[in-house]
Design a protein around this motif. Structure first.
Motif, mmCIF file in Angstrom:
data_model
loop_
_atom_site.group_PDB
_atom_site.id
_atom_site.type_symbol
_atom_site.label_atom_id
_atom_site.label_comp_id
_atom_site.label_asym_id
_atom_site.label_seq_id
_atom_site.Cartn_x
_atom_site.Cartn_y
_atom_site.Cartn_z
ATOM 1 N N TYR A 129 0.482 -1.026 0.123
ATOM 2 C CA TYR A 129 0.276 0.085 0.216
ATOM 3 C C TYR A 129 0.652 1.112 -0.414
ATOM 4 C CZ TYR A 129 -4.022 -2.708 1.658
ATOM 5 O OH TYR A 129 -5.067 -3.894 1.064
ATOM 6 N N ILE A 130 0.381 2.384 -0.941
ATOM 7 C CA ILE A 130 1.280 3.674 -0.505
ATOM 8 C C ILE A 130 1.144 4.029 0.667
ATOM 9 C CG2 ILE A 130 -0.877 5.311 -1.428
ATOM 10 C CD1 ILE A 130 1.019 6.166 -3.376
ATOM 11 N N LEU A 131 2.970 4.542 0.971
ATOM 12 C CA LEU A 131 2.746 5.683 2.111
ATOM 13 C C LEU A 131 1.890 6.446 2.271
ATOM 14 C CD1 LEU A 131 6.543 4.481 2.226
ATOM 15 C CD2 LEU A 131 4.910 3.435 3.884
ATOM 16 N N PRO A 132 1.206 6.610 3.483
ATOM 17 C CA PRO A 132 0.563 8.093 3.977
ATOM 18 C C PRO A 132 1.650 9.078 3.732
ATOM 19 C CG PRO A 132 0.730 7.143 6.026
ATOM 20 C CD PRO A 132 1.290 6.255 5.236
ATOM 21 N N GLY A 133 0.964 10.372 3.114
ATOM 22 C CA GLY A 133 1.912 11.759 2.965
ATOM 23 C C GLY A 133 1.992 12.051 1.222
ATOM 24 N N ASN A 134 1.087 13.063 1.160
ATOM 25 C CA ASN A 134 1.424 13.882 -0.313
ATOM 26 C C ASN A 134 3.156 14.031 -0.496
ATOM 27 O OD1 ASN A 134 -1.517 14.168 -0.607
ATOM 28 N ND2 ASN A 134 -0.937 16.260 0.531
ATOM 29 N N ILE A 135 2.682 13.435 -2.026
ATOM 30 C CA ILE A 135 3.796 13.944 -2.767
ATOM 31 C C ILE A 135 4.261 14.254 -3.686
ATOM 32 C CG2 ILE A 135 5.076 12.183 -4.435
ATOM 33 C CD1 ILE A 135 3.686 9.661 -3.553
ATOM 34 N N GLN A 136 5.705 15.495 -3.586
ATOM 35 C CA GLN A 136 6.478 16.529 -4.162
ATOM 36 C C GLN A 136 7.108 16.006 -5.165
ATOM 37 O OE1 GLN A 136 5.103 19.889 -3.255
ATOM 38 N NE2 GLN A 136 6.261 19.945 -5.757
ATOM 39 N N VAL A 137 6.963 16.151 -6.641
ATOM 40 C CA VAL A 137 7.654 16.023 -8.330
ATOM 41 C C VAL A 137 8.899 16.974 -7.753
ATOM 42 C CG1 VAL A 137 7.017 15.161 -10.762
ATOM 43 C CG2 VAL A 137 5.378 14.777 -8.299
ATOM 44 N N VAL A 138 9.487 16.418 -8.017
ATOM 45 C CA VAL A 138 10.898 17.085 -9.314
ATOM 46 C C VAL A 138 10.442 17.343 -9.992
ATOM 47 C CG1 VAL A 138 12.458 16.340 -6.917
ATOM 48 C CG2 VAL A 138 12.304 15.071 -9.221
ATOM 49 N N GLU A 139 11.689 18.555 -10.638
ATOM 50 C CA GLU A 139 11.143 18.714 -12.052
ATOM 51 C C GLU A 139 11.824 18.003 -12.498
ATOM 52 O OE1 GLU A 139 12.339 22.809 -13.061
ATOM 53 O OE2 GLU A 139 12.564 22.574 -14.830
ATOM 54 N N GLY A 140 11.092 18.093 -13.821
ATOM 55 C CA GLY A 140 12.234 16.443 -15.107
ATOM 56 C C GLY A 140 10.853 15.208 -14.101
ATOM 57 N N GLU A 141 10.174 14.724 -13.638
ATOM 58 C CA GLU A 141 9.692 13.608 -13.352
ATOM 59 C C GLU A 141 8.192 13.939 -13.537
ATOM 60 O OE1 GLU A 141 10.771 10.282 -12.624
ATOM 61 O OE2 GLU A 141 12.787 11.549 -12.200
ATOM 62 N N GLU A 142 7.386 15.073 -14.063
ATOM 63 C CA GLU A 142 6.101 14.994 -14.064
ATOM 64 C C GLU A 142 5.191 13.780 -14.340
ATOM 65 O OE1 GLU A 142 8.406 17.805 -14.449
ATOM 66 O OE2 GLU A 142 7.895 19.046 -13.256
ATOM 67 N N LEU A 143 6.091 13.696 -16.017
ATOM 68 C CA LEU A 143 4.761 13.085 -16.562
ATOM 69 C C LEU A 143 5.847 11.370 -15.897
ATOM 70 C CD1 LEU A 143 4.120 12.134 -19.668
ATOM 71 C CD2 LEU A 143 6.104 11.710 -20.762
ATOM 72 N N THR A 144 6.227 11.122 -15.830
ATOM 73 C CA THR A 144 6.568 9.635 -15.094
ATOM 74 C C THR A 144 5.103 9.656 -13.732
ATOM 75 O OG1 THR A 144 9.219 9.547 -16.007
ATOM 76 C CG2 THR A 144 7.917 7.603 -13.638
ATOM 77 N N ALA A 145 5.498 10.365 -13.445
ATOM 78 C CA ALA A 145 4.294 10.262 -11.942
ATOM 79 C C ALA A 145 2.736 10.458 -12.620
ATOM 80 C CB ALA A 145 4.986 12.146 -11.021
ATOM 81 N N SER A 146 2.618 11.066 -13.497
ATOM 82 C CA SER A 146 1.431 10.998 -13.915
ATOM 83 C C SER A 146 0.670 10.212 -14.602
ATOM 84 C CB SER A 146 1.579 12.189 -15.763
ATOM 85 O OG SER A 146 1.865 14.081 -14.863
ATOM 86 N N ARG A 147 2.049 9.301 -15.040
ATOM 87 C CA ARG A 147 1.659 8.367 -15.949
ATOM 88 C C ARG A 147 1.311 6.399 -15.056
ATOM 89 N NH1 ARG A 147 6.688 7.347 -19.712
ATOM 90 N NH2 ARG A 147 5.402 8.502 -21.712
ATOM 91 N N GLY A 148 2.335 6.545 -13.683
ATOM 92 C CA GLY A 148 1.389 6.228 -12.238
ATOM 93 C C GLY A 148 0.424 6.963 -11.595
ATOM 94 N N VAL A 149 0.137 8.442 -11.394
ATOM 95 C CA VAL A 149 -1.018 8.621 -11.184
ATOM 96 C C VAL A 149 -2.299 8.156 -11.916
ATOM 97 C CG1 VAL A 149 -2.956 10.510 -10.889
ATOM 98 C CG2 VAL A 149 -0.227 10.820 -9.723
ATOM 99 N N ARG A 150 -2.034 8.169 -13.667
ATOM 100 C CA ARG A 150 -3.384 7.073 -14.109
ATOM 101 C C ARG A 150 -3.417 5.705 -14.158
ATOM 102 N NH1 ARG A 150 -0.886 10.767 -17.911
ATOM 103 N NH2 ARG A 150 -0.175 9.407 -18.530
ATOM 104 N N SER A 151 -2.659 5.562 -13.674
ATOM 105 C CA SER A 151 -2.829 3.778 -13.757
ATOM 106 C C SER A 151 -3.029 2.693 -12.415
ATOM 107 C CB SER A 151 -0.878 3.213 -13.765
ATOM 108 O OG SER A 151 -0.464 3.400 -12.526
ATOM 109 N N CYS A 152 -3.456 4.303 -11.666
ATOM 110 C CA CYS A 152 -4.310 4.089 -10.132
ATOM 111 C C CYS A 152 -5.920 3.547 -10.398
ATOM 112 C CB CYS A 152 -3.701 5.432 -9.096
ATOM 113 S SG CYS A 152 -4.575 4.407 -7.757
ATOM 114 N N PRO A 153 -6.492 2.310 -10.587
ATOM 115 C CA PRO A 153 -7.486 2.066 -10.726
ATOM 116 C C PRO A 153 -8.615 2.193 -9.531
ATOM 117 C CG PRO A 153 -6.669 -0.069 -9.557
ATOM 118 C CD PRO A 153 -5.200 0.695 -9.520
ATOM 119 N N GLU A 154 -7.770 3.224 -8.218
ATOM 120 C CA GLU A 154 -8.874 3.256 -7.140
ATOM 121 C C GLU A 154 -8.947 4.413 -7.346
ATOM 122 O OE1 GLU A 154 -10.404 0.937 -6.009
ATOM 123 O OE2 GLU A 154 -8.832 -0.689 -6.476
ATOM 124 N N ARG A 155 -8.079 5.285 -8.368
ATOM 125 C CA ARG A 155 -7.854 6.930 -8.408
ATOM 126 C C ARG A 155 -7.911 7.356 -6.753
ATOM 127 N NH1 ARG A 155 -8.213 6.139 -13.003
ATOM 128 N NH2 ARG A 155 -9.631 6.382 -14.500
#
Length: 69
Positions: free
Chosen positions: A31-57
């Motif tokens: 399970y994902i660890l608690p706490g919001n995640i600050q995405v560093v510059e240059g990792e936005e596309l990868t992070a967006s893909r991870g977000v979109r892959s979550c079936p539970e939103r």
């Protein structure tokens, strides 16, 4: 860009971490660890893909990815 984590929705599919294990940290049960995640510059596309892959939103992008040209 920041990712808002809604731990109560996480069902432990770990698809986010499959896309970006360096961004989405999981506990021993998968399970994902608690706490919001600050995405560093240059990792936005990868992070967006991870977000979109979550079936539970359980993940939500807060803020616009920075444009780089």
């Amino acid at each position: 860009m920041r990712i808002i984590v809604q731990n109560a929705k996480c069902q432990g599919h770990a698809r986010c971490a499959a896309h970006a294990p360096h961004i989405f940290k999981l506990d021993d049960a998968g399970y994902i660890l608690p706490g919001n995640i600050q995405v560093v510059e240059g990792e936005e596309l990868t992070a967006s893909r991870g977000v979109r892959s979550c079936p539970e939103r359980a993940l939500e992008i807060d803020g616009e990815p920075s444009s780089t040209g």
